[in-house]
Design a protein around this motif. Structure first.
Motif, PDB file in Angstrom:
ATOM      1  N   UNK A 217       0.892  -1.160   0.000  1.00 32.66           N
ATOM      2  CA  UNK A 217       0.000   0.000   0.000  1.00 32.66           C
ATOM      3  C   UNK A 217       0.934   1.214   0.000  1.00 32.66           C
ATOM      4  N   UNK A 218       1.216   1.679  -1.200  1.00 31.19           N
ATOM      5  CA  UNK A 218       2.324   2.596  -1.438  1.00 31.19           C
ATOM      6  C   UNK A 218       1.916   4.057  -1.324  1.00 31.19           C
ATOM      7  N   UNK A 219       2.697   4.858  -0.626  1.00 26.33           N
ATOM      8  CA  UNK A 219       2.443   6.297  -0.609  1.00 26.33           C
ATOM      9  C   UNK A 219       2.990   6.979  -1.858  1.00 26.33           C
ATOM     10  N   UNK A 220       2.532   8.191  -2.099  1.00 28.00           N
ATOM     11  CA  UNK A 220       3.214   9.157  -2.973  1.00 28.00           C
ATOM     12  C   UNK A 220       3.478   8.672  -4.390  1.00 28.00           C
ATOM     13  N   UNK A 221       2.445   8.184  -5.060  1.00 29.79           N
ATOM     14  CA  UNK A 221       2.624   7.842  -6.472  1.00 29.79           C
ATOM     15  C   UNK A 221       2.592   9.091  -7.343  1.00 29.79           C
ATOM     16  N   UNK A 222       1.911  10.135  -6.875  1.00 25.71           N
ATOM     17  CA  UNK A 222       1.651  11.303  -7.714  1.00 25.71           C
ATOM     18  C   UNK A 222       2.783  12.325  -7.743  1.00 25.71           C
ATOM     19  N   UNK A 223       3.861  12.094  -7.020  1.00 24.76           N
ATOM     20  CA  UNK A 223       4.968  13.049  -7.003  1.00 24.76           C
ATOM     21  C   UNK A 223       6.253  12.357  -7.426  1.00 24.76           C
ATOM     22  N   UNK A 224       7.245  13.164  -7.781  1.00 30.65           N
ATOM     23  CA  UNK A 224       8.537  12.631  -8.180  1.00 30.65           C
ATOM     24  C   UNK A 224       9.628  13.265  -7.326  1.00 30.65           C
ATOM     25  N   UNK A 225      10.572  12.457  -6.813  1.00 30.25           N
ATOM     26  CA  UNK A 225      10.580  10.990  -6.803  1.00 30.25           C
ATOM     27  C   UNK A 225       9.525  10.458  -5.853  1.00 30.25           C
TER      28      UNK A 225
ATOM     29  N   UNK B  90       2.499   2.247 -20.258  1.00 29.51           N
ATOM     30  CA  UNK B  90       2.586   3.681 -20.016  1.00 29.51           C
ATOM     31  C   UNK B  90       3.897   4.189 -20.611  1.00 29.51           C
ATOM     32  N   UNK B  91       4.217   5.427 -20.322  1.00 32.42           N
ATOM     33  CA  UNK B  91       5.423   6.032 -20.875  1.00 32.42           C
ATOM     34  C   UNK B  91       6.303   6.588 -19.768  1.00 32.42           C
ATOM     35  N   UNK B  92       7.575   6.775 -20.114  1.00 39.89           N
ATOM     36  CA  UNK B  92       8.466   7.479 -19.204  1.00 39.89           C
ATOM     37  C   UNK B  92       8.040   8.939 -19.120  1.00 39.89           C
ATOM     38  N   UNK B  93       8.155   9.518 -17.940  1.00 39.37           N
ATOM     39  CA  UNK B  93       7.733  10.894 -17.734  1.00 39.37           C
ATOM     40  C   UNK B  93       8.782  11.640 -16.935  1.00 39.37           C
ATOM     41  N   UNK B  94       9.319  12.705 -17.520  1.00 41.51           N
ATOM     42  CA  UNK B  94      10.292  13.565 -16.856  1.00 41.51           C
ATOM     43  C   UNK B  94       9.741  14.992 -16.787  1.00 41.51           C
ATOM     44  N   UNK B  95      10.294  15.782 -15.871  1.00 39.92           N
ATOM     45  CA  UNK B  95       9.982  17.203 -15.783  1.00 39.92           C
ATOM     46  C   UNK B  95      11.235  18.006 -16.075  1.00 39.92           C
ATOM     47  N   UNK B  96      11.073  19.103 -16.801  1.00 38.25           N
ATOM     48  CA  UNK B  96      12.202  19.979 -17.092  1.00 38.25           C
ATOM     49  C   UNK B  96      11.799  21.425 -16.799  1.00 38.25           C
TER      50      UNK B  96
ATOM     51  N   UNK C  87      17.721  10.757 -23.071  1.00 37.19           N
ATOM     52  CA  UNK C  87      17.018  12.022 -23.258  1.00 37.19           C
ATOM     53  C   UNK C  87      17.634  13.176 -22.473  1.00 37.19           C
ATOM     54  N   UNK C  88      17.941  12.991 -21.207  1.00 37.61           N
ATOM     55  CA  UNK C  88      18.408  14.116 -20.398  1.00 37.61           C
ATOM     56  C   UNK C  88      19.667  14.750 -20.983  1.00 37.61           C
ATOM     57  N   UNK C  89      20.654  13.953 -21.323  1.00 39.61           N
ATOM     58  CA  UNK C  89      21.890  14.481 -21.892  1.00 39.61           C
ATOM     59  C   UNK C  89      21.617  15.277 -23.159  1.00 39.61           C
ATOM     60  N   UNK C  90      20.724  14.756 -23.999  1.00 39.43           N
ATOM     61  CA  UNK C  90      20.399  15.427 -25.253  1.00 39.43           C
ATOM     62  C   UNK C  90      19.677  16.747 -25.002  1.00 39.43           C
ATOM     63  N   UNK C  91      18.745  16.776 -24.050  1.00 40.20           N
ATOM     64  CA  UNK C  91      18.014  18.004 -23.741  1.00 40.20           C
ATOM     65  C   UNK C  91      18.979  19.093 -23.275  1.00 40.20           C
ATOM     66  N   UNK C  92      19.897  18.747 -22.421  1.00 40.46           N
ATOM     67  CA  UNK C  92      20.866  19.733 -21.926  1.00 40.46           C
ATOM     68  C   UNK C  92      21.710  20.285 -23.073  1.00 40.46           C
TER      69      UNK C  92
ATOM     70  N   UNK D  86      16.523  19.282 -14.563  1.00 35.21           N
ATOM     71  CA  UNK D  86      15.920  18.148 -15.256  1.00 35.21           C
ATOM     72  C   UNK D  86      15.665  17.061 -14.232  1.00 35.21           C
ATOM     73  N   UNK D  87      14.400  16.709 -14.036  1.00 32.75           N
ATOM     74  CA  UNK D  87      14.027  15.717 -13.033  1.00 32.75           C
ATOM     75  C   UNK D  87      13.538  14.456 -13.725  1.00 32.75           C
TER      76      UNK D  87
END
Length: 404
Positions: free
Chosen positions: A146-154, A194-200, A282-287, A305-306
Motif C-alpha cells: 500500500x504505497x504512498x506518494x505515487x503522484x509526485x517525483x521521486x 505507459x510512458x516514461x515521464x520527466x519534468x524539465x 534524453x536528459x543528456x540530449x536536452x541539456x 531536469x528531473x
C-alpha cells in the motif's frame, strides 16, 4: 438432500469469488470513507491507519513504513520468492465537483485519479487471499504494497526500493482505473503500457534592455520562444521517432512590459517517451540542445531536469497470468486491448526490478459518460471494486502456481 448445509468452496477461485461477494458492501463503504478523507502524497496518515487495521484483522503480518504506507505479508515462508500486489494511497490537489454524499471533505484535495478504488480493491484481494490461506489453498507467500506518494517525483516506489521491500519478489501486479473502459471489462497489453515521464524547468538569464535596441542586449524572450519550439522539434529528429517523444510546456513566463526585454525568464513542462532506451538518452540530449539553442542570443540557461518514472512494461509471463484470469473468471468478452498511454506511473520502477504487469480496470457505467482522470468531476462505477479485488487475488494465486 444433504442436511450438512452448503458445500464449502474447494478451489482458490471459488474462495476468492465467495469472499469478494460477501465483502462487497463493506468494500464500497471503505472506498467511500477513503474518498471522503483524501490525503496528499507523503501525508496519507489516516488512510494508512484505516487500511492497516482492515488488513491486520484479516490475519496479515503488517509493517508500517517510516513515513506513510504499509507492507503486509501472508502465506508460507518457505524461502521461495513472494508475489507482490501494489496499490497507491495518495490523492491529488484537485477540488472535487461530483456532488456525492461521500465527496471529499478536504478543500482542494480529491481522489481524482481513482487511488481510493485501487486501495480498496487491494484490501478486497487481501480479504480474499486470507480466506484462501485459511482454506489451505494458498500455494506460496504474497506481499501487499500500500504505497504512498505515487503522484509526485521521486515517489513512493523508489522509497520502497531503498527500504529493500521489493527484494525477494518473483512477480508484481497492479491495476489502474480506466474511465474509458466499461465496468466489468479489463484492459490488457503486452509490453509498454505507459510512458516514461520527466519534468524539465529552464531558467534563462540575460542583461535585459529596451526593445528598441535588441542588438545591444541578449534578447531573452526570443531565446525562450526558440526553446519552446525548437526543443520538441530537435528531439523528434535526434531520438528514434518510434520512441514517441512528446514535449509539452505548462509554464512560459518572461517580462512585464511590452517595451522591455526582460533579464529573467522561465519555461517548464514535461517530456514523455514511450521507449525506455530513448528515455535513457534524453536528459543528456536536452541539456545539449537547450544550451545550443540559446547561445546565439547572448543569454544563459540553467536546467533543472528531473527524471521521473520509466514506462510500465508488462512482461510476457505476467501478462499471460492476467490474460488467463480475465478469460477464465470474467469471460473472453471482458478482455479489451489497452492502448499505450503517455501518462507516467511509478509502478514502472517495480517492473524495472522484477517481472510483472499492470491491468486497466474499467470504471465507466455502460452507456454512461466518459470521465477523465485528474479532473474534479471523476466518477467511478463502484462495481469495479469487486472486479479489481478478484483480478488481483487471482493474479497472485495463479502466479504462485505457475512459479511452483
Amino acid at each position: 438432500m444433504s442436511s450438512d448445509g452448503p458445500t464449502a468452496p474447494t478451489t482458490a477461485s471459488a474462495v476468492i469469488a465467495a469472499s469478494v461477494a460477501a465483502h462487497s458492501d463493506a468494500l464500497v463503504a471503505l472506498r467511500r470513507d477513503l474518498h471522503a478523507h483524501p490525503e496528499l502524497s507523503w501525508a496519507e496518515t489516516r488512510t494508512t491507519e484505516v487500511v492497516a487495521a482492515r488488513v491486520a484483522a484479516a490475519g496479515w503480518e503488517v509493517e508500517l513504513l517510516p513515513q506513510t504506507g504499509l507492507v503486509a505479508e501472508l502465506g508460507p515462508d518457505d524461502g521461495e520468492p513472494a508475489v507482490g500486489l501494489r496499490a497507491d494511497l495518495d490523492a491529488l490537489p484537485v477540488q472535487e465537483d461530483t456532488g456525492h454524499d461521500w465527496a471529499s471533505t478536504t478543500p482542494g484535495v480529491a481522489h481524482a485519479c481513482g487511488h481510493d478504488v485501487h486501495t480498496t480493491s487491494l484490501v478486497g484481494a487481501a480479504l480474499a487471499l486470507a480466506e484462501v490461506h485459511r482454506a489451505g489453498l494458498l500455494p506460496g507467500r504474497v506481499r501487499l504494497f500500500f504505497q504512498p506518494a505515487e503522484e509526485v517525483m521521486p515517489g513512493g516506489a523508489l522509497h520502497l526500493m531503498k527500504l529493500g521491500r521489493l527484494d525477494g519478489l518473483s512477480r508484481a501486479f497492479a491495476l489502474h482505473c480506466d474511465p474509458a473502459v466499461d465496468v466489468g471489462q479489463v484492459g490488457l497489453r503486452l509490453g509498454a503500457l505507459t510512458s516514461a515521464t520527466d519534468k524539465v524547468e529552464i531558467r534563462l538569464r540575460g542583461t535585459g534592455g529596451h526593445t528598441s535596441r535588441p542588438h545591444l542586449t541578449g534578447d531573452l524572450t526570443f531565446a525562450l520562444a526558440k526553446i519552446v519550439t525548437e526543443l520538441p522539434a530537435i528531439l523528434s529528429r535526434r531520438l528514434d521517432p518510434r520512441a514517441g517523444v512528446s514535449v509539452v510546456w505548462g509554464i512560459v513566463n518572461a517580462g512585464s512590459a511590452a517595451n522591455v526585454i526582460p533579464g529573467r525568464g522561465l519555461v517548464a513542462g514535461t517530456i514523455r517517451i514511450r521507449d525506455a532506451v530513448a528515455w535513457a538518452d534524453c536528459e543528456k540530449l536536452v541539456r545539449e540542445v537547450v544550451h545550443d539553442v540559446v547561445r546565439p542570443y547572448g543569454v544563459t540557461a540553467d536546467l533543472d531536469y528531473q527524471r521521473g518514472v520509466p514506462p510500465v512494461v508488462n512482461e510476457a509471463s505476467a501478462h499471460h497470468v492476467l490474460t488467463g484470469a480475465v478469460r477464465d473468471v470474467l469471460g473472453p468478452e471482458a478482455e479489451v486491448l489497452a492502448p499505450q498511454s503517455l501518462g507516467g506511473e511509478d509502478f514502472g520502477w517495480y517492473l524495472d526490478r522484477v517481472p510483472g504487469a499492470m491491468l486497466r480496470l474499467g470504471t465507466r457505467t455502460p452507456g454512461g459518460p466518459t470521465y477523465d482522470l485528474h479532473q474534479g468531476n471523476l466518477q467511478v462505477d463502484e462495481r469495479a471494486i469487486g472486479v479489481g479485488a478478484t483480478m488481483l487475488a487471482e493474479a497472485a494465486v495463479r502466479s504462485l502456481v505457475t512459479d511452483r
